[in-house]
Design a protein around this motif. Sequence first.
Motif: not given
Length: 328
Positions: A79-96
């Motif tokens: 669950k923690e890995i899924a939460r971190q991956m979601k935050a990473y994808e969100k930041q990646r989309g914002a940077r894009r």
Amino acid sequence: MTRHGKNCTAGAVYTYHEKKKDTAASGYGTQNIRLSRDAVKDFDCCCLSLQPCHDPVVTPDGYLYEREAILEYILHQKKEIARQMKAYEKQRGARREEQKELQRAAAQDQVRGFLEKEAAIVSRPLNPFMPKAATLPITGDQEYLPLVWSLGGGFLKCILQLLPPTDGEQPGPSVGPLGKDKDKALPSFWIPSLTPEAKATKLEKPSRTVTCPMSGKPLRMSDLTSVHFTQLDDSVDRVGLITRSERYVCAVTRDSLSNATPCAVLRPSGAVVTLECVEKLIRKDMVDPVNGDTLTERDIIVLQRGGTGFAGSGVKLQAEMSRPVMQA
């Protein structure tokens, strides 16, 4: 020379005991202490709950866990890995999106610069009796008339589509009431992440691998092996076993098991035997003496054990705490 007392201050030598006592009282210097038997985990206790295991399982590295505790840890880590991956994808989309905005703004700047240069070109003769073109008020589409004459309306229409629509004069960033988004972005001097000097942290892509809490190596549910301890007395219940110092014995030789006895787990049967039994009896035929299955080196799991509190037990039981050091 007579023996000095611990609090004697008449000696000319700064003894080791006085140095250790002054170091502990001053709050400076590294503190070392040898752990006693009370601070050592028993060999049959879970590495997470530190309690005697009711349904024990062992990892390929020999760490013993309660089945419920290690499965709950694995699910929590997923669950923690899924939460971190979601935050990473969100930041990646914002940077894009930020990169797209920068590219769009750069393209608009190039178009505006091109239009300004082309608007300065005059393709018709000037009337000497009329004022200069720079002093005439430009309204509506008169600014782009020279460009229409030189390039044609079709090309100008394509360029104008790249420009944002303008509905009158737009106020600058410092004009107008304070928006809600700007209120949320105000600096905060008591939260480290909201101070004016704080920078946005870049999240690294998290690993999807679940690791063992003790060894740090990758761990899967299929790697866990059930362990079956042989009780010293079958008539004693689980509560009575906790109060005993000797609870289990070897499944083959019936020798008592403790932290001072190196043990191993046989993977096919899950039986716990001593390493002495493994070296003298089991390695000769490589057959599990409990169920008769053929063994390999991978099937013999050496069980990780705690120390005994004795200096010669072969286990390093020393705690160290680093503290500031006084510089001379």
